[in-house]
Scaffold this motif. Structure first.
Motif, PDB file in Angstrom:
ATOM      1  N   ALA A   1       0.856  -1.195   0.000  1.00  0.00           N
ATOM      2  CA  ALA A   1       0.000   0.000   0.000  1.00  0.00           C
ATOM      3  C   ALA A   1       0.887   1.239   0.000  1.00  0.00           C
ATOM      4  CB  ALA A   1      -0.901   0.018   1.231  1.00  0.00           C
ATOM      5  N   PHE A   2       0.442   2.280  -0.704  1.00  0.00           N
ATOM      6  CA  PHE A   2       1.196   3.520  -0.796  1.00  0.00           C
ATOM      7  C   PHE A   2       0.407   4.662  -0.165  1.00  0.00           C
ATOM      8  CE2 PHE A   2       2.757   0.626  -3.935  1.00  0.00           C
ATOM      9  CZ  PHE A   2       4.131   0.833  -3.958  1.00  0.00           C
ATOM     10  N   SER A   3       1.106   5.743   0.148  1.00  0.00           N
ATOM     11  CA  SER A   3       0.472   6.890   0.803  1.00  0.00           C
ATOM     12  C   SER A   3      -0.619   7.485  -0.081  1.00  0.00           C
ATOM     13  CB  SER A   3       1.515   7.944   1.134  1.00  0.00           C
ATOM     14  OG  SER A   3       2.290   8.293   0.010  1.00  0.00           O
ATOM     15  N   PRO A   4      -1.623   8.153   0.516  1.00  0.00           N
ATOM     16  CA  PRO A   4      -2.697   8.757  -0.274  1.00  0.00           C
ATOM     17  C   PRO A   4      -2.190   9.761  -1.301  1.00  0.00           C
ATOM     18  CG  PRO A   4      -3.279   8.742   2.057  1.00  0.00           C
ATOM     19  CD  PRO A   4      -1.838   8.326   1.970  1.00  0.00           C
ATOM     20  N   VAL A   5      -1.099  10.453  -0.982  1.00  0.00           N
ATOM     21  CA  VAL A   5      -0.595  11.540  -1.820  1.00  0.00           C
ATOM     22  C   VAL A   5       0.839  11.263  -2.239  1.00  0.00           C
ATOM     23  CG1 VAL A   5      -0.020  14.009  -1.830  1.00  0.00           C
ATOM     24  CG2 VAL A   5      -2.120  13.217  -0.730  1.00  0.00           C
ATOM     25  N   CYS A   6       1.160  11.608  -3.478  1.00  0.00           N
ATOM     26  CA  CYS A   6       2.543  11.614  -3.947  1.00  0.00           C
ATOM     27  C   CYS A   6       2.908  13.057  -4.285  1.00  0.00           C
ATOM     28  CB  CYS A   6       2.741  10.700  -5.148  1.00  0.00           C
ATOM     29  SG  CYS A   6       1.680  11.048  -6.573  1.00  0.00           S
ATOM     30  N   VAL A   7       4.171  13.414  -4.125  1.00  0.00           N
ATOM     31  CA  VAL A   7       4.578  14.803  -4.311  1.00  0.00           C
ATOM     32  C   VAL A   7       5.811  14.875  -5.205  1.00  0.00           C
ATOM     33  CG1 VAL A   7       3.743  15.265  -1.967  1.00  0.00           C
ATOM     34  CG2 VAL A   7       6.182  15.030  -2.359  1.00  0.00           C
ATOM     35  N   THR A   8       5.976  16.006  -5.870  1.00  0.00           N
ATOM     36  CA  THR A   8       7.171  16.222  -6.676  1.00  0.00           C
ATOM     37  C   THR A   8       8.359  16.485  -5.752  1.00  0.00           C
ATOM     38  OG1 THR A   8       6.587  18.552  -6.872  1.00  0.00           O
ATOM     39  CG2 THR A   8       5.926  17.104  -8.686  1.00  0.00           C
TER      40      THR A   8
ATOM     41  N   ILE B   1       1.503   4.752   9.030  1.00  0.00           N
ATOM     42  CA  ILE B   1       2.790   5.259   8.538  1.00  0.00           C
ATOM     43  C   ILE B   1       2.568   6.664   8.003  1.00  0.00           C
ATOM     44  CG2 ILE B   1       4.661   4.911   6.868  1.00  0.00           C
ATOM     45  CD1 ILE B   1       3.922   1.889   6.907  1.00  0.00           C
ATOM     46  N   GLU B   2       3.426   7.602   8.417  1.00  0.00           N
ATOM     47  CA  GLU B   2       3.223   8.996   8.035  1.00  0.00           C
ATOM     48  C   GLU B   2       4.549   9.748   8.135  1.00  0.00           C
ATOM     49  OE1 GLU B   2      -0.341  12.255   8.875  1.00  0.00           O
ATOM     50  OE2 GLU B   2       0.273  10.900  10.475  1.00  0.00           O
ATOM     51  N   MET B   3       4.661  10.846   7.405  1.00  0.00           N
ATOM     52  CA  MET B   3       5.827  11.729   7.501  1.00  0.00           C
ATOM     53  C   MET B   3       5.342  13.162   7.663  1.00  0.00           C
ATOM     54  SD  MET B   3       9.069  12.136   4.910  1.00  0.00           S
ATOM     55  CE  MET B   3       9.937  10.658   5.492  1.00  0.00           C
ATOM     56  N   LEU B   4       5.903  13.861   8.663  1.00  0.00           N
ATOM     57  CA  LEU B   4       5.497  15.220   8.965  1.00  0.00           C
ATOM     58  C   LEU B   4       6.632  16.190   8.639  1.00  0.00           C
ATOM     59  CD1 LEU B   4       3.951  14.574  12.506  1.00  0.00           C
ATOM     60  CD2 LEU B   4       2.811  14.407  10.282  1.00  0.00           C
TER      61      LEU B   4
ATOM     62  N   GLY C   1       4.856  20.044  11.650  1.00  0.00           N
ATOM     63  CA  GLY C   1       3.949  19.000  12.100  1.00  0.00           C
ATOM     64  C   GLY C   1       2.848  18.685  11.115  1.00  0.00           C
ATOM     65  N   GLN C   2       2.978  19.210   9.890  1.00  0.00           N
ATOM     66  CA  GLN C   2       1.975  18.983   8.849  1.00  0.00           C
ATOM     67  C   GLN C   2       2.289  17.708   8.069  1.00  0.00           C
ATOM     68  OE1 GLN C   2      -0.894  20.711   7.725  1.00  0.00           O
ATOM     69  NE2 GLN C   2      -1.066  18.993   6.310  1.00  0.00           N
ATOM     70  N   SER C   3       1.292  16.866   7.883  1.00  0.00           N
ATOM     71  CA  SER C   3       1.474  15.650   7.102  1.00  0.00           C
ATOM     72  C   SER C   3       1.791  16.003   5.651  1.00  0.00           C
ATOM     73  CB  SER C   3       0.216  14.784   7.168  1.00  0.00           C
ATOM     74  OG  SER C   3       0.399  13.587   6.444  1.00  0.00           O
ATOM     75  N   ILE C   4       2.814  15.371   5.100  1.00  0.00           N
ATOM     76  CA  ILE C   4       3.245  15.669   3.731  1.00  0.00           C
ATOM     77  C   ILE C   4       2.524  14.789   2.722  1.00  0.00           C
ATOM     78  CG2 ILE C   4       5.212  15.686   2.146  1.00  0.00           C
ATOM     79  CD1 ILE C   4       7.014  16.157   4.596  1.00  0.00           C
ATOM     80  N   PHE C   5       2.451  13.513   2.996  1.00  0.00           N
ATOM     81  CA  PHE C   5       1.928  12.532   2.044  1.00  0.00           C
ATOM     82  C   PHE C   5       0.567  11.973   2.450  1.00  0.00           C
ATOM     83  CE2 PHE C   5       6.568  12.302   2.066  1.00  0.00           C
ATOM     84  CZ  PHE C   5       6.886  12.420   0.722  1.00  0.00           C
ATOM     85  N   GLY C   6       0.010  12.444   3.571  1.00  0.00           N
ATOM     86  CA  GLY C   6      -1.154  11.779   4.111  1.00  0.00           C
ATOM     87  C   GLY C   6      -0.719  10.545   4.894  1.00  0.00           C
ATOM     88  N   ARG C   7      -1.680   9.767   5.315  1.00  0.00           N
ATOM     89  CA  ARG C   7      -1.426   8.702   6.290  1.00  0.00           C
ATOM     90  C   ARG C   7      -1.858   7.320   5.756  1.00  0.00           C
ATOM     91  NH1 ARG C   7      -0.874   8.815  12.041  1.00  0.00           N
ATOM     92  NH2 ARG C   7      -1.928   7.125  13.163  1.00  0.00           N
ATOM     93  N   ILE C   8      -0.919   6.399   5.752  1.00  0.00           N
ATOM     94  CA  ILE C   8      -1.267   4.995   5.538  1.00  0.00           C
ATOM     95  C   ILE C   8      -1.780   4.454   6.868  1.00  0.00           C
ATOM     96  CG2 ILE C   8      -0.392   2.696   4.985  1.00  0.00           C
ATOM     97  CD1 ILE C   8       1.819   4.056   3.332  1.00  0.00           C
ATOM     98  N   GLU C   9      -2.928   3.843   6.860  1.00  0.00           N
ATOM     99  CA  GLU C   9      -3.484   3.295   8.100  1.00  0.00           C
ATOM    100  C   GLU C   9      -4.244   2.015   7.755  1.00  0.00           C
ATOM    101  OE1 GLU C   9      -6.203   4.819  11.861  1.00  0.00           O
ATOM    102  OE2 GLU C   9      -5.216   6.267  10.553  1.00  0.00           O
ATOM    103  N   GLN C  10      -3.716   0.885   8.217  1.00  0.00           N
ATOM    104  CA  GLN C  10      -4.266  -0.417   7.823  1.00  0.00           C
ATOM    105  C   GLN C  10      -4.427  -1.339   9.031  1.00  0.00           C
ATOM    106  OE1 GLN C  10      -1.024  -0.869   4.695  1.00  0.00           O
ATOM    107  NE2 GLN C  10      -2.789  -1.697   3.578  1.00  0.00           N
ATOM    108  N   VAL C  11      -5.454  -2.158   8.971  1.00  0.00           N
ATOM    109  CA  VAL C  11      -5.689  -3.174   9.990  1.00  0.00           C
ATOM    110  C   VAL C  11      -5.524  -4.540   9.338  1.00  0.00           C
ATOM    111  CG1 VAL C  11      -8.186  -3.217   9.552  1.00  0.00           C
ATOM    112  CG2 VAL C  11      -7.304  -4.011  11.761  1.00  0.00           C
ATOM    113  N   VAL C  12      -4.992  -5.503  10.080  1.00  0.00           N
ATOM    114  CA  VAL C  12      -4.818  -6.860   9.573  1.00  0.00           C
ATOM    115  C   VAL C  12      -6.112  -7.638   9.832  1.00  0.00           C
ATOM    116  CG1 VAL C  12      -3.515  -9.001   9.747  1.00  0.00           C
ATOM    117  CG2 VAL C  12      -2.344  -6.797   9.959  1.00  0.00           C
ATOM    118  N   GLU C  13      -6.674  -8.201   8.777  1.00  0.00           N
ATOM    119  CA  GLU C  13      -7.922  -8.948   8.881  1.00  0.00           C
ATOM    120  C   GLU C  13      -7.780 -10.324   8.233  1.00  0.00           C
ATOM    121  OE1 GLU C  13     -11.044  -6.720   7.093  1.00  0.00           O
ATOM    122  OE2 GLU C  13     -11.016  -5.124   8.587  1.00  0.00           O
ATOM    123  N   GLN C  14      -8.641 -11.231   8.657  1.00  0.00           N
ATOM    124  CA  GLN C  14      -8.627 -12.567   8.046  1.00  0.00           C
ATOM    125  C   GLN C  14      -9.383 -12.515   6.727  1.00  0.00           C
ATOM    126  OE1 GLN C  14     -10.082 -15.771  10.505  1.00  0.00           O
ATOM    127  NE2 GLN C  14      -9.004 -17.277   9.279  1.00  0.00           N
ATOM    128  N   ALA C  15      -8.788 -13.089   5.691  1.00  0.00           N
ATOM    129  CA  ALA C  15      -9.420 -13.099   4.369  1.00  0.00           C
ATOM    130  C   ALA C  15     -10.609 -14.046   4.402  1.00  0.00           C
ATOM    131  CB  ALA C  15      -8.411 -13.548   3.315  1.00  0.00           C
TER     132      ALA C  15
END
Length: 335
Positions: free
Chosen positions: A195-202, A314-317, A321-335
């Protein structure tokens, strides 16, 4: 410039995002998808930059930007190759299993080509058929997206082909890796969809934080709501992104939309393994690394891999303190 792909069809709908990630503007009339933009970057990118300027200065009202509606910037890609640029991480892996570290690892990057047809959205669950024995782990990394790269490109020239930067959770199944590697033919089942961050930047958007092919900011990981790691991605990176791209392009050209990952971000401490955040260190970007250190120090690991219900963010500020790429946020679930 900041770009994102809203969930729409297989390849998403391209939007331009304001610097503060609060607003977005529909960019589909300029380029319907990010892949289309990358295929035509020279003509398309100036129009996208103009649209973002209008969004940032209020000339374009735009609409609220909702990260939960995003797919990964490229929902699927022609090429996804992940390196291992932080050799400290590789050294710890081998030390934990009493394996020698070949000298070539410091001069020739490790890299594998992963599956790129089914990337996960940044807020999409990591679904696995089982947890026991799989050794489900996250890997917090930096990734870049290129335009067309010629075969044999030099590391210096390769940097010019980086068009976008983003974050990635390179999911790994540690329990399956040993058997796969023992066959001498690389990863497959042990590397499910990333999974990749919501936003990509130059790179230009990153200012002085992007220097010499490295991103000089802490990469923050939170496991089940507690900070797990915050190593600086610009420190202890043995191979910069130009070197990684040149390595991938040694015997073949790379098509526009190629994604190259950095590998797990890892920092040393006083020349040795890092420490957990709770002990005053910068922590780790994957569970395997702390398990390696526990094994080295006490003979066996004590930190468990991820189970169903566990959450990773996962995030980078930036310095404000401003998020640059947005936030990856995932939960592990049973398929």
């Amino acid at each position: 410039m900041k770009l994102a792909s809203l969930k729409s069809g297989r390849d998403g709908k391209l939007v331009v995002v304001s610097d503060d990630l609060a607003r977005m503007a529909d960019a589909s009339e300029i380029a319907p998808t990010l892949q289309h933009a990358l295929d035509n970057w020279a003509s398309v990118s100036p129009q996208l930059e103009d649209l973002q300027k209008q969004l940032n200065n209020g000339e374009s009202a735009g609409t609220p930007f909702d990260q939960t509606q995003c797919h990964s910037p490229l929902p699927r890609a022609y090429h996804w190759a992940d390196g291992s640029a932080y050799v400290n991480h590789v050294e710890l892996v081998r030390k934990a299993r009493n394996a020698e570290m070949p000298e070539s690892f410091w001069t020739d990057p490790l890299m594998y080509q992963g599956g790129s047809d089914t990337f996960l959205a940044p807020r999409e669950p990591v679904k696995m058929p089982q947890a026991e024995g799989f050794g489900i782990d996250f890997e917090a990394e930096i990734a870049v997206i290129t335009d067309d790269v010629p075969m044999g490109v030099s590391p210096g020239d390769a940097l010019k082909h980086i068009k976008l930067v983003m974050l990635v959770n390179d999911v790994s199944l540690r329990g399956l890796i040993p058997n796969e590697l023992s066959k001498g033919f690389g990863f497959y089942q042990s590397k499910p969809s990333s999974a990749f961050s919501p936003v990509c930047v130059t790179p230009e958007q990153l200012g002085d934080h992007w220097k010499d092919g490295k991103l000089h900011l802490p990469l923050v990981s939170e496991l089940n709501g507690e900070k797990f790691g915050e190593p600086n991605a610009g420190i202890d990176m043995t191979f910069h992104f130009g070197q990684l791209i040149a390595h991938a392009a040694k015997t073949r050209p790379l098509g526009a939309g190629t994604i190259i990952g950095s590998g797990t971000v890892s920092n040393k401490l006083d020349g040795g393994p890092g420490k957990p955040v709770k002990e005053g260190g910068v922590g780790y970007s994957c569970i395997a690394e702390i398990r390696m250190i526990e094994t080295i120090q006490s003979g066996k690991p004590s930190t468990a891999f991820m189970q169903f219900g566990d959450r990773i963010a996962i995030e980078m500020l930036d310095e404000r303190g401003q998020s640059i790429f947005g936030r990856i946020e995932q939960v592990v679930e049973q398929a």
